[in-house]
Design an enzyme around this catalytic site. Structure first.
Site, PDB file in Angstrom:
ATOM      1  N   ARG A 100      42.034  34.023  38.244  1.00 59.06           N
ATOM      2  CA  ARG A 100      42.084  35.130  37.266  1.00 59.06           C
ATOM      3  C   ARG A 100      41.359  36.351  37.821  1.00 59.06           C
ATOM      4  O   ARG A 100      41.834  37.483  37.721  1.00 59.06           O
ATOM      5  CB  ARG A 100      41.459  34.662  35.954  1.00 59.06           C
ATOM      6  CG  ARG A 100      41.395  35.700  34.827  1.00 59.06           C
ATOM      7  CD  ARG A 100      40.953  34.975  33.560  1.00 59.06           C
ATOM      8  NE  ARG A 100      40.397  35.837  32.534  1.00 59.06           N
ATOM      9  CZ  ARG A 100      41.126  36.449  31.601  1.00 59.06           C
ATOM     10  NH1 ARG A 100      42.439  36.337  31.604  1.00 59.06           N
ATOM     11  NH2 ARG A 100      40.549  37.184  30.673  1.00 59.06           N
ATOM     12  N   HIS A 142      40.966  41.318  27.420  1.00 62.10           N
ATOM     13  CA  HIS A 142      39.564  41.608  27.144  1.00 62.10           C
ATOM     14  C   HIS A 142      39.451  42.494  25.908  1.00 62.10           C
ATOM     15  O   HIS A 142      40.153  43.506  25.805  1.00 62.10           O
ATOM     16  CB  HIS A 142      38.914  42.345  28.329  1.00 62.10           C
ATOM     17  CG  HIS A 142      38.623  41.461  29.488  1.00 62.10           C
ATOM     18  ND1 HIS A 142      38.387  41.938  30.756  1.00 62.10           N
ATOM     19  CD2 HIS A 142      38.517  40.108  29.590  1.00 62.10           C
ATOM     20  CE1 HIS A 142      38.160  40.934  31.579  1.00 62.10           C
ATOM     21  NE2 HIS A 142      38.235  39.812  30.889  1.00 62.10           N
ATOM     22  N   HIS A 181      39.494  30.214  36.938  1.00 61.39           N
ATOM     23  CA  HIS A 181      38.917  31.521  36.618  1.00 61.39           C
ATOM     24  C   HIS A 181      38.797  32.388  37.868  1.00 61.39           C
ATOM     25  O   HIS A 181      38.879  33.618  37.783  1.00 61.39           O
ATOM     26  CB  HIS A 181      37.552  31.354  35.948  1.00 61.39           C
ATOM     27  CG  HIS A 181      37.298  32.377  34.888  1.00 61.39           C
ATOM     28  ND1 HIS A 181      38.055  32.451  33.730  1.00 61.39           N
ATOM     29  CD2 HIS A 181      36.399  33.387  34.812  1.00 61.39           C
ATOM     30  CE1 HIS A 181      37.607  33.451  32.987  1.00 61.39           C
ATOM     31  NE2 HIS A 181      36.617  34.037  33.621  1.00 61.39           N
ATOM     32  N   TYR A 230      35.034  44.374  37.630  1.00 65.69           N
ATOM     33  CA  TYR A 230      35.880  44.316  38.823  1.00 65.69           C
ATOM     34  C   TYR A 230      35.708  45.531  39.717  1.00 65.69           C
ATOM     35  O   TYR A 230      36.023  45.475  40.909  1.00 65.69           O
ATOM     36  CB  TYR A 230      37.341  44.121  38.420  1.00 65.69           C
ATOM     37  CG  TYR A 230      37.554  42.801  37.742  1.00 65.69           C
ATOM     38  CD1 TYR A 230      37.475  41.610  38.464  1.00 65.69           C
ATOM     39  CD2 TYR A 230      37.770  42.717  36.375  1.00 65.69           C
ATOM     40  CE1 TYR A 230      37.619  40.384  37.843  1.00 65.69           C
ATOM     41  CE2 TYR A 230      37.918  41.502  35.744  1.00 65.69           C
ATOM     42  CZ  TYR A 230      37.831  40.335  36.480  1.00 65.69           C
ATOM     43  OH  TYR A 230      37.962  39.124  35.868  1.00 65.69           O
ATOM     44  N   ARG A 284      44.035  32.940  31.128  1.00 64.18           N
ATOM     45  CA  ARG A 284      43.001  31.902  31.117  1.00 64.18           C
ATOM     46  C   ARG A 284      43.666  30.539  31.258  1.00 64.18           C
ATOM     47  O   ARG A 284      44.816  30.351  30.866  1.00 64.18           O
ATOM     48  CB  ARG A 284      42.198  31.968  29.818  1.00 64.18           C
ATOM     49  CG  ARG A 284      41.492  33.299  29.588  1.00 64.18           C
ATOM     50  CD  ARG A 284      40.826  33.343  28.221  1.00 64.18           C
ATOM     51  NE  ARG A 284      40.156  34.612  27.982  1.00 64.18           N
ATOM     52  CZ  ARG A 284      40.740  35.658  27.382  1.00 64.18           C
ATOM     53  NH1 ARG A 284      41.991  35.574  26.958  1.00 64.18           N
ATOM     54  NH2 ARG A 284      40.068  36.784  27.195  1.00 64.18           N
TER      55      ARG A 284
END
Length: 322
Positions: free
Chosen positions: A259, A282, A256, A291, A151
Protein backbone atom coordinates in the site's frame (compact mmCIF):
# COMPACT_ATOMS: atom_id res chain seq x y z
CA UNK A 1 -23.67 2.04 36.27
CA UNK A 2 -22.14 5.44 37.04
CA UNK A 3 -23.18 8.69 35.34
CA UNK A 4 -19.79 8.75 33.62
CA UNK A 5 -20.31 5.34 32.07
CA UNK A 6 -23.83 6.31 30.95
CA UNK A 7 -22.40 9.38 29.26
CA UNK A 8 -19.64 7.37 27.59
CA UNK A 9 -22.20 4.83 26.39
CA UNK A 10 -24.37 7.57 24.86
CA UNK A 11 -21.33 9.07 23.14
CA UNK A 12 -20.30 5.71 21.66
CA UNK A 13 -23.85 5.05 20.46
CA UNK A 14 -23.87 8.42 18.70
CA UNK A 15 -20.48 7.78 17.12
CA UNK A 16 -21.69 4.46 15.76
CA UNK A 17 -25.03 5.77 14.49
CA UNK A 18 -24.13 9.25 13.20
CA UNK A 19 -20.41 9.21 12.41
CA UNK A 20 -20.27 5.59 11.22
CA UNK A 21 -17.24 4.90 13.42
CA UNK A 22 -15.62 1.51 12.93
CA UNK A 23 -15.83 -1.10 15.69
CA UNK A 24 -12.13 -0.85 16.55
CA UNK A 25 -12.44 2.95 16.80
CA UNK A 26 -15.37 2.63 19.18
CA UNK A 27 -13.48 0.11 21.33
CA UNK A 28 -10.49 2.48 21.53
CA UNK A 29 -12.71 5.46 22.44
CA UNK A 30 -14.40 3.40 25.14
CA UNK A 31 -11.13 2.21 26.67
CA UNK A 32 -9.59 5.68 26.67
CA UNK A 33 -12.62 7.43 28.14
CA UNK A 34 -13.10 4.80 30.83
CA UNK A 35 -9.44 5.23 31.81
CA UNK A 36 -10.02 8.98 32.17
CA UNK A 37 -13.21 8.32 34.16
CA UNK A 38 -11.35 5.97 36.52
CA UNK A 39 -8.60 8.57 36.98
CA UNK A 40 -11.20 11.23 37.77
CA UNK A 41 -13.13 8.90 40.08
CA UNK A 42 -10.02 8.26 42.19
CA UNK A 43 -10.00 12.03 42.83
CA UNK A 44 -13.75 12.30 43.49
CA UNK A 45 -14.20 14.04 40.10
CA UNK A 46 -16.51 13.31 37.16
CA UNK A 47 -16.62 13.84 33.42
CA UNK A 48 -19.52 16.27 33.88
CA UNK A 49 -17.25 18.71 35.69
CA UNK A 50 -14.13 18.12 33.59
CA UNK A 51 -11.89 21.20 33.28
CA UNK A 52 -9.00 22.06 31.04
CA UNK A 53 -6.59 21.78 33.96
CA UNK A 54 -7.85 18.30 34.77
CA UNK A 55 -7.38 17.17 31.17
CA UNK A 56 -3.82 18.51 31.22
CA UNK A 57 -3.15 16.80 34.56
CA UNK A 58 -4.49 13.54 33.17
CA UNK A 59 -2.23 13.78 30.12
CA UNK A 60 0.73 14.43 32.42
CA UNK A 61 -0.28 11.34 34.37
CA UNK A 62 -0.28 9.34 31.11
CA UNK A 63 3.17 10.68 30.29
CA UNK A 64 4.43 9.69 33.74
CA UNK A 65 3.13 6.17 33.13
CA UNK A 66 5.47 5.96 30.17
CA UNK A 67 2.76 5.90 27.51
CA UNK A 68 3.97 6.69 24.00
CA UNK A 69 3.26 9.96 22.24
CA UNK A 70 0.93 8.12 19.86
CA UNK A 71 -1.11 6.69 22.74
CA UNK A 72 -1.33 10.05 24.50
CA UNK A 73 -2.37 11.73 21.25
CA UNK A 74 -5.07 9.10 20.74
CA UNK A 75 -6.40 9.60 24.26
CA UNK A 76 -6.57 13.35 23.80
CA UNK A 77 -8.41 12.81 20.53
CA UNK A 78 -10.98 10.65 22.32
CA UNK A 79 -11.40 13.30 25.01
CA UNK A 80 -11.87 16.02 22.38
CA UNK A 81 -14.50 14.00 20.58
CA UNK A 82 -16.35 13.39 23.84
CA UNK A 83 -16.25 16.98 25.13
CA UNK A 84 -17.40 18.31 21.76
CA UNK A 85 -20.29 15.83 21.85
CA UNK A 86 -21.16 16.91 25.41
CA UNK A 87 -21.23 20.56 24.29
CA UNK A 88 -23.44 19.78 21.29
CA UNK A 89 -25.83 17.76 23.47
CA UNK A 90 -26.11 20.61 25.97
CA UNK A 91 -24.57 18.62 28.80
CA UNK A 92 -22.11 21.42 29.40
CA UNK A 93 -21.60 25.03 28.31
CA UNK A 94 -17.96 24.87 27.27
CA UNK A 95 -15.43 22.54 25.65
CA UNK A 96 -12.44 22.19 28.02
CA UNK A 97 -10.28 20.23 25.57
CA UNK A 98 -10.62 22.34 22.44
CA UNK A 99 -7.43 24.39 22.87
CA UNK A 100 -5.16 21.79 24.45
CA UNK A 101 -2.08 21.12 22.35
CA UNK A 102 -1.48 17.43 21.98
CA UNK A 103 1.86 15.62 22.16
CA UNK A 104 1.67 14.94 18.44
CA UNK A 105 2.85 11.83 16.70
CA UNK A 106 6.39 11.08 15.74
CA UNK A 107 6.61 11.22 11.97
CA UNK A 108 7.99 7.93 10.73
CA UNK A 109 8.92 7.34 7.14
CA UNK A 110 6.81 4.36 6.07
CA UNK A 111 8.60 1.27 4.86
CA UNK A 112 8.16 0.75 1.15
CA UNK A 113 9.58 -1.05 -1.88
CA UNK A 114 11.04 0.43 -5.02
CA UNK A 115 9.61 -0.28 -8.45
CA UNK A 116 12.14 -2.97 -9.28
CA UNK A 117 11.26 -4.86 -6.09
CA UNK A 118 7.54 -4.63 -6.85
CA UNK A 119 8.21 -5.95 -10.33
CA UNK A 120 10.21 -8.82 -8.85
CA UNK A 121 7.23 -9.71 -6.64
CA UNK A 122 4.87 -9.62 -9.62
CA UNK A 123 7.26 -11.81 -11.61
CA UNK A 124 7.47 -14.32 -8.76
CA UNK A 125 3.71 -14.47 -8.06
CA UNK A 126 2.74 -16.87 -10.90
CA UNK A 127 4.93 -19.55 -9.37
CA UNK A 128 3.34 -19.40 -5.90
CA UNK A 129 0.59 -21.95 -5.28
CA UNK A 130 -0.07 -25.68 -5.41
CA UNK A 131 -1.88 -25.62 -8.74
CA UNK A 132 -3.29 -23.44 -11.49
CA UNK A 133 -6.25 -22.32 -9.38
CA UNK A 134 -4.10 -21.13 -6.48
CA UNK A 135 -1.53 -19.49 -8.73
CA UNK A 136 -4.13 -17.57 -10.73
CA UNK A 137 -5.83 -16.40 -7.54
CA UNK A 138 -2.52 -15.31 -6.00
CA UNK A 139 -1.58 -13.36 -9.11
CA UNK A 140 -4.94 -11.60 -9.00
CA UNK A 141 -4.46 -10.72 -5.32
CA UNK A 142 -1.04 -9.07 -5.75
CA UNK A 143 -2.00 -7.29 -8.98
CA UNK A 144 -5.13 -5.75 -7.45
CA UNK A 145 -3.34 -4.82 -4.24
CA UNK A 146 -0.58 -2.90 -6.02
CA UNK A 147 -2.99 -1.42 -8.59
CA UNK A 148 -5.32 0.04 -5.96
CA UNK A 149 -3.36 0.45 -2.71
CA UNK A 150 -6.34 -0.88 -0.77
CA UNK A 151 -6.05 -2.18 2.77
CA UNK A 152 -5.62 -5.93 3.11
CA UNK A 153 -9.01 -6.33 4.80
CA UNK A 154 -10.64 -4.47 1.92
CA UNK A 155 -8.86 -6.72 -0.57
CA UNK A 156 -9.70 -10.12 0.88
CA UNK A 157 -13.34 -9.14 1.49
CA UNK A 158 -14.10 -7.87 -2.01
CA UNK A 159 -17.62 -8.97 -3.04
CA UNK A 160 -17.53 -10.76 -6.38
CA UNK A 161 -20.63 -8.92 -7.61
CA UNK A 162 -18.71 -5.65 -7.93
CA UNK A 163 -15.83 -7.26 -9.85
CA UNK A 164 -17.65 -8.63 -12.87
CA UNK A 165 -17.78 -7.23 -16.39
CA UNK A 166 -14.11 -6.25 -16.69
CA UNK A 167 -14.57 -3.15 -14.50
CA UNK A 168 -12.37 -0.10 -15.06
CA UNK A 169 -12.95 0.89 -11.41
CA UNK A 170 -13.75 -0.92 -8.19
CA UNK A 171 -15.97 0.39 -5.43
CA UNK A 172 -14.30 -0.33 -2.10
CA UNK A 173 -16.03 -0.32 1.27
CA UNK A 174 -13.48 1.26 3.60
CA UNK A 175 -13.23 2.27 7.24
CA UNK A 176 -16.44 3.48 8.83
CA UNK A 177 -18.47 1.94 6.01
CA UNK A 178 -17.39 4.67 3.58
CA UNK A 179 -17.20 3.79 -0.11
CA UNK A 180 -14.58 5.02 -2.55
CA UNK A 181 -13.76 4.29 -6.17
CA UNK A 182 -10.32 3.22 -7.36
CA UNK A 183 -9.32 2.61 -10.99
CA UNK A 184 -7.86 -0.67 -12.20
CA UNK A 185 -4.93 -0.78 -14.61
CA UNK A 186 -4.84 -3.22 -17.50
CA UNK A 187 -2.58 -5.74 -15.77
CA UNK A 188 -4.93 -5.93 -12.77
CA UNK A 189 -7.98 -6.19 -15.04
CA UNK A 190 -6.39 -9.05 -16.96
CA UNK A 191 -5.49 -10.90 -13.73
CA UNK A 192 -9.04 -10.35 -12.44
CA UNK A 193 -10.64 -11.69 -15.63
CA UNK A 194 -8.41 -14.77 -15.57
CA UNK A 195 -9.27 -15.48 -11.94
CA UNK A 196 -13.01 -14.98 -12.50
CA UNK A 197 -12.90 -17.37 -15.45
CA UNK A 198 -11.35 -20.08 -13.27
CA UNK A 199 -13.58 -19.26 -10.28
CA UNK A 200 -16.79 -19.38 -12.33
CA UNK A 201 -15.84 -22.64 -14.04
CA UNK A 202 -14.62 -24.60 -11.03
CA UNK A 203 -14.93 -28.33 -11.73
CA UNK A 204 -17.89 -29.90 -9.99
CA UNK A 205 -16.84 -31.54 -6.75
CA UNK A 206 -13.54 -29.62 -6.54
CA UNK A 207 -12.59 -27.76 -3.32
CA UNK A 208 -13.26 -24.42 -5.05
CA UNK A 209 -16.66 -25.64 -6.27
CA UNK A 210 -17.60 -26.63 -2.72
CA UNK A 211 -16.52 -23.24 -1.38
CA UNK A 212 -18.72 -21.50 -3.93
CA UNK A 213 -21.66 -23.67 -2.88
CA UNK A 214 -21.40 -22.26 0.65
CA UNK A 215 -20.38 -19.02 2.33
CA UNK A 216 -17.71 -18.36 -0.27
CA UNK A 217 -20.23 -17.65 -3.04
CA UNK A 218 -20.38 -13.96 -2.13
CA UNK A 219 -16.66 -13.26 -2.17
CA UNK A 220 -14.11 -12.78 -4.93
CA UNK A 221 -11.57 -14.81 -2.97
CA UNK A 222 -13.55 -17.60 -1.25
CA UNK A 223 -11.96 -19.68 1.49
CA UNK A 224 -12.95 -22.09 4.28
CA UNK A 225 -13.87 -20.50 7.58
CA UNK A 226 -16.65 -18.53 9.21
CA UNK A 227 -16.06 -15.39 7.12
CA UNK A 228 -16.16 -17.28 3.84
CA UNK A 229 -13.29 -15.30 2.31
CA UNK A 230 -9.52 -15.51 2.40
CA UNK A 231 -8.18 -14.46 5.83
CA UNK A 232 -5.77 -11.53 5.77
CA UNK A 233 -3.20 -13.63 7.66
CA UNK A 234 -3.22 -16.19 4.84
CA UNK A 235 -2.56 -13.48 2.29
CA UNK A 236 0.29 -12.11 4.40
CA UNK A 237 1.89 -15.56 4.36
CA UNK A 238 1.48 -15.70 0.58
CA UNK A 239 3.28 -12.36 0.27
CA UNK A 240 6.12 -13.78 2.34
CA UNK A 241 6.45 -16.70 -0.08
CA UNK A 242 6.46 -14.30 -3.03
CA UNK A 243 9.16 -12.24 -1.35
CA UNK A 244 11.40 -15.27 -0.85
CA UNK A 245 10.91 -16.29 -4.49
CA UNK A 246 11.73 -12.73 -5.57
CA UNK A 247 14.92 -12.61 -3.48
CA UNK A 248 13.56 -9.99 -1.06
CA UNK A 249 13.69 -10.25 2.72
CA UNK A 250 10.14 -11.39 3.61
CA UNK A 251 10.23 -9.21 6.75
CA UNK A 252 10.16 -6.20 4.40
CA UNK A 253 7.07 -7.32 2.49
CA UNK A 254 3.61 -6.92 4.05
CA UNK A 255 0.27 -5.88 2.57
CA UNK A 256 0.67 -2.44 4.13
CA UNK A 257 4.14 -2.05 2.60
CA UNK A 258 2.57 -2.70 -0.82
CA UNK A 259 0.00 0.00 0.00
CA UNK A 260 2.86 2.37 0.85
CA UNK A 261 4.60 1.47 -2.41
CA UNK A 262 1.41 2.25 -4.35
CA UNK A 263 1.17 5.73 -2.82
CA UNK A 264 4.90 6.47 -3.05
CA UNK A 265 5.15 5.45 -6.69
CA UNK A 266 2.12 7.58 -7.55
CA UNK A 267 3.73 10.57 -5.85
CA UNK A 268 7.00 9.95 -7.66
CA UNK A 269 5.06 9.87 -10.91
CA UNK A 270 3.58 13.32 -10.31
CA UNK A 271 0.22 12.55 -8.66
CA UNK A 272 -1.09 15.17 -6.24
CA UNK A 273 -1.64 14.43 -2.57
CA UNK A 274 -5.39 15.08 -2.67
CA UNK A 275 -5.87 12.41 -5.34
CA UNK A 276 -3.72 9.93 -3.40
CA UNK A 277 -5.74 10.70 -0.27
CA UNK A 278 -8.97 9.81 -2.08
CA UNK A 279 -7.52 6.60 -3.52
CA UNK A 280 -6.21 5.44 -0.13
CA UNK A 281 -9.40 6.38 1.70
CA UNK A 282 -7.64 8.64 4.20
CA UNK A 283 -10.03 10.86 6.16
CA UNK A 284 -7.27 13.41 6.84
CA UNK A 285 -4.84 14.80 4.25
CA UNK A 286 -2.23 14.97 7.01
CA UNK A 287 -2.10 11.17 7.02
CA UNK A 288 -1.27 11.17 3.31
CA UNK A 289 1.44 13.82 3.68
CA UNK A 290 3.78 11.26 5.24
CA UNK A 291 4.57 10.08 1.71
CA UNK A 292 6.23 13.40 0.91
CA UNK A 293 8.86 12.44 3.49
CA UNK A 294 9.60 9.26 1.55
CA UNK A 295 10.04 11.25 -1.64
CA UNK A 296 12.16 13.93 0.05
CA UNK A 297 14.37 11.24 1.59
CA UNK A 298 14.94 9.61 -1.79
CA UNK A 299 15.63 12.92 -3.53
CA UNK A 300 18.15 13.86 -0.84
CA UNK A 301 19.93 10.53 -1.23
CA UNK A 302 19.96 11.00 -5.00
CA UNK A 303 21.73 14.35 -4.68
CA UNK A 304 24.19 13.13 -2.07
CA UNK A 305 25.11 10.05 -4.06
CA UNK A 306 25.30 11.53 -7.55
CA UNK A 307 25.94 15.27 -7.40
CA UNK A 308 29.67 16.04 -7.97
CA UNK A 309 29.73 18.76 -5.27
CA UNK A 310 28.08 16.57 -2.63
CA UNK A 311 31.17 14.50 -1.85
CA UNK A 312 32.05 14.48 1.80
CA UNK A 313 28.61 15.74 2.88
CA UNK A 314 26.86 13.34 5.24
CA UNK A 315 23.08 12.81 5.07
CA UNK A 316 22.72 14.28 8.58
CA UNK A 317 24.60 17.42 7.55
CA UNK A 318 22.46 17.77 4.46
CA UNK A 319 19.27 17.37 6.49
CA UNK A 320 20.29 20.22 8.75
CA UNK A 321 21.04 22.70 5.97
CA UNK A 322 18.51 25.21 4.65
Amino acid sequence: MSADHNAIGAFLDAQAAEAGAARNTLLAYGRDLRDLSDWLGARALTLAGLTREQVEDYLSHCDAQGLSRATRARRLSAIRQFTRFALEEGWREDDPAIRIAGPGRAKRIPRTLDRAEIQALLDAAPGIGRGRIDRTRNMCLIEILYATGMRVTELVSLPVAGCRGDPAVLVIRGKGGKDRMVPLGQAARTALCEWLDIRDNAPQGSPLYRLLAGRGARWLFPAPGAAGHLPRQSFSRLLGQMAVAAGIDPARVTPHVIRHAFATHLLEGGADLRSIQMLLGHADLGTTEIYTHVLNHRMRDLVLNHHPLARGVSPDDAANTN
